[in-house]
Design an enzyme around this catalytic site. Structure first.
Site, PDB file in Angstrom:
ATOM      1  CG  ASN A 175      -4.724   7.828  -4.805  1.00 56.42           C
ATOM      2  OD1 ASN A 175      -3.683   7.196  -4.980  1.00 56.42           O
ATOM      3  ND2 ASN A 175      -4.981   8.479  -3.700  1.00 56.42           N
ATOM      4  CG  ASP A 204      -2.114   4.703   3.682  1.00 52.53           C
ATOM      5  OD1 ASP A 204      -2.061   4.982   2.467  1.00 52.53           O
ATOM      6  OD2 ASP A 204      -3.050   5.082   4.420  1.00 52.53           O
ATOM      7  CG  HIS A 244      -2.072   0.910   1.127  1.00 49.31           C
ATOM      8  ND1 HIS A 244      -3.348   0.533   1.455  1.00 49.31           N
ATOM      9  CD2 HIS A 244      -2.167   2.198   0.726  1.00 49.31           C
ATOM     10  CE1 HIS A 244      -4.184   1.542   1.256  1.00 49.31           C
ATOM     11  NE2 HIS A 244      -3.477   2.561   0.818  1.00 49.31           N
TER      12      HIS A 244
END
Ligand SMILES: [Zn+2]
Lengths: 431, 313
Positions: A96, A308, A62
């Site tokens: 994204n 993340d 991630h």
């Protein structure tokens, strides 16, 4: 018989007693054998391993790289540099970007940039969009994305609110690649960056309740069971979600889950003084949540660790709290920050190898190294005693947005090897 | 008396002694406001920027008058028409403000913590005129000033009810902090949708119904209800809100006989408070406005003259 070309001699290995020698040839592991001081390797580069720990190189499932579209925050070259410095051999980058990675040309661009800037690794594995433009209206062309090189699908950052569509996404992806879901009921205080609780009430901040996450986790679990289709739950942050996942796993539901170093190391107390560096989505929660995550990680209820990694430019964090972007930069500091938990006896180095290297690579079917003959030579050497201060200069990511800035960490990745190539090496004082 | 604070960000930074200084200074300025010529040269040559990134005619006007009565030059920097609307970051605005080299910045901003953000980046005094849902210290101080005019300075044992949208109210947060510090019992009353989930964080007793909250109360502070709360799903129609929570004469009869009614304005008559009550004899609403000017004069004076006093001391 093949002669080793790369050797790490006299090194400690998590979970094994004594000292070991790792022999590699042509990018692969030849053998990991008990250290023999008499052995000589005339054809090889021999790296002295005394005082170091041999860890499998990690896989980050991630990561947010900002190329294409927001290269001022991070580009693929700088993101891979941070990955190399952090001890990662594989990173999975979320979709994204601008434009969104919802078609083969964007995937191919990402892979070409990676190959151009870091031809010898770390390896980049794009995650394709689950829906077109991440808009949550129409499925993305998943087979096309898979063929172009994506390894999973996700609407990360824009949770899919439409449960009917999410159902179909899971069904369609089931025969292609895993789905990673960002679990947040998008109607409940989306992106507020603060846990709803005592801290948000005191500071007068809009809060995002832990049930906003748990609701979506529960939805995903029910769908995964109903459809017999796997779901990977991203960046789990709270006890309520952990309890749901534990229950689901007891029933045999096809779910896996990740959490991130910052949820294990920090709580919403870090928001005091409106510190925008600690603003992340899902938000930092309470100490009770943190403890639940620690236990879940040790027990395997939470399967893996992921960073993340969310790099932002300085001006995007130098704002009032509510205006600041969500996210913490994480690749550079992941292992060193977690080492604090190892020093405290809360985790072991083996836990980290399992949860940050082997399991993520298994879940997403990526190359990884268990130090068996023939495995790719993907490893890092970690100095558990080396202390360093996190500064903007010490971070290789363009994103300097971490609450760790200015803090001293003990433990540092000194060398990273991917497929037999040294992709990162720090000089060791006195070595 | 040297004022120890560069900025006023919230009442939580003030000691009881600091609060007394503000009250005494405001009392001395209050007298100026009743003179035929309402101007003294105290802050002549000083400049005060009124930086209001969120509309507020009342507070801005109050500070403007306060500054002018002390002969300071006041400059407005409003959100509309400024570069703020063109996407300029607050940091850039701060650098611009700093370059103008004012003696004080009075600021209102929709983000909690915004005043703190600015204060850490400018050398002049920053007075928080309201930041997000976080704090509105000058309102709390003027409310206190108003109550002390009626009650004197012995506040221990008094009970104040704060009624309305607590969750989104900086006025409530600052008043709770200040009043509880001075020994006042604070009761909060609102439907659950207008209270933070963890009400214990606020440190006051919470009531979900108006009648028990009012029993024996010495003062009731009504808060302004943002009418959009209906659209956000926090309330049914306003009529229903009024049925449950509007302060009326009948309900107020449950309070102490000398109960005082307050409201920071502007009032939604018939929603937060019955129209006749707002104008009744026990209403302090206009006293609050008058106190506001005196308290803000005191705060401008204390912050702007602070440095020179420190230097000559
Ligand atoms: Zn996410």
């Amino acid at each position: 018989m093949t002669l080793p070309d790369l050797v790490v001699a006299n090194v400690e290995v998590p979970g094994r007693d004594g000292f070991w020698t790792l022999c590699c040839a042509q990018g692969r592991v030849l053998e990991l054998v008990p250290h023999d001081p008499a052995a000589v390797f005339p054809e090889a580069r021999v790296i002295p391993g005394r005082g170091l720990l041999l860890m499998p190189a990690m896989t980050d499932a991630h990561t947010h790289l900002r190329e294409p579209g927001q290269e001022w925050k991070e580009d693929i070259a700088s993101g891979l540099s941070a990955a190399a410095g952090g001890g990662f051999s594989n990173i999975m980058c979320m979709a994204n970007t601008t434009p969104v990675n919802d078609n083969a040309s964007v995937t191919k661009l990402m892979l070409r940039r990676a190959a151009d800037s870091w031809p010898n690794g770390p390896r980049l594995f794009p995650v394709g969009a689950l829906t077109l433009g991440l808009a949550g209206k129409q499925l993305a062309p998943m087979e096309e994305l898979l063929a172009a090189g994506c390894v999973a699908f996700s609407n990360d950052g824009e949770p899919v609110a439409d449960t009917e569509l999410f159902r179909h996404a899971l069904e369609y992806a089931a025969d292609l690649a895993p789905v990673i879901d960002h679990c947040e009921d998008p109607y409940m205080a989306k992106g507020s960056g603060a846990n709803e609780g005592v801290m948000s009430a005191r500071l007068g901040l809009r809060g995002q309740p832990d049930v906003a996450e748990a609701l979506q986790v529960a939805r995903d679990i029910l769908l995964a069971e109903y459809l017999h289709a796997p779901v990977h739950l991203a960046h789990v942050s709270c006890r309520r979600a952990v309890e749901l996942i534990a229950d689901a796993k007891r029933r045999g539901a096809p779910v896996t889950a990740e959490t991130c170093p910052h949820y294990l190391l920090m709580t919403d107390a870090a928001l005091f003084g409106y510190d925008t560096m600690a603003k992340v989505n899902p938000p930092l929660r309470t100490d009770d949540d943190r403890l639940a995550l620690m236990q879940a990680l040790r027990e395997g209820v939470i399967d893996i660790l992921a960073t993340d990694h969310a790099p932002h430019a300085a001006h995007e964090k130098e704002t009032p709290f509510e205006d600041a972007k969500n996210g913490i930069t994480g690749l550079d500091t992941a292992l060193a920050s977690l080492w604090e938990l190892v020093r405290l006896g809360k985790l072991t180095a083996e836990d980290i190898a399992l949860r940050f290297a082997w399991r993520p690579a298994e879940i997403f079917k990526l190359p990884h190294c268990r130090f068996a003959t023939g495995d790719p030579a993907d490893f890092c050497l970690f100095d558990p005693e080396e202390s360093w201060v996190v500064t903007t200069e010490s971070l290789r990511s363009k994103g300097k947005n971490t609450p760790l800035l200015g803090q001293s960490l003990t433990g540092r990745v000194m060398l990273t090897v991917v497929g037999g190539h040294v992709v990162h090496e720090l000089a060791r004082p006195g070595a | 008396m040297n004022w120890p604070h560069k900025d006023l960000l919230d009442v939580s930074q003030l000691s009881r002694e600091d609060v007394d200084v503000v009250m005494r200074t405001a009392a001395s300025f209050r007298e100026i406001n009743s003179r035929p010529v309402k101007k003294v040269p105290t802050l002549k040559g000083k400049s005060v920027v009124l930086f209001f990134a969120e509309p507020s005619t009342r507070t801005k006007t109050s500070f403007d008058i306060a500054g002018k009565r002390l002969s300071a030059d006041t400059f407005g920097l409003a959100k509309s028409g400024s570069s703020l609307q063109k996407g300029e970051t607050l940091k850039d605005t701060v650098l611009t403000l700093q370059a103008m080299n004012p003696d004080a910045i009075v600021m209102r901003h929709s983000a909690s913590g915004a005043a703190d953000f600015v204060a850490r980046r400018v050398s002049c005094a920053v007075i928080n005129a309201g930041d997000g849902w976080h704090a509105h210290p000058t309102q709390a101080l003027l409310d206190l000033f108003t109550l002390r005019e009626v009650w004197g300075d012995e506040l221990v044992g008094k009970t104040v009810v704060i009624l309305g949208d607590i969750a989104h109210s900086r006025v409530a947060r600052s008043n709770i902090r200040l009043l509880t510090m001075l020994g006042v019992t604070v009761r909060l009353c609102a439907p659950r949708t207008l209270l933070p989930k963890d009400t214990q964080a606020l440190g006051a007793k919470v009531y979900y119904e108006l009648e028990p909250a009012l029993a024996g109360a010495d003062a009731v502070m009504c808060l302004r209800l943002q009418l959009e709360r209906q659209e956000a799903g926090l309330l049914p129609e306003l009529r229903e809100y009024a049925r449950r929570f509007c302060l009326t004469k009948d309900r107020l009869a449950l309070a102490a006989p000398e109960v005082k009614v307050m409201h920071p304005g502007p009032i939604n008559r018939g929603v937060e408070i019955a129209s006749d009550l707002a104008d009744a004899g026990n209403s302090l609403i206009l006293d609050q406005v008058a106190s506001g000017v005196a308290v803000r004069m005191a705060l401008l004076y204390l912050h702007i003259t602070r440095k020179e006093k420190g230097e000559t001391a």
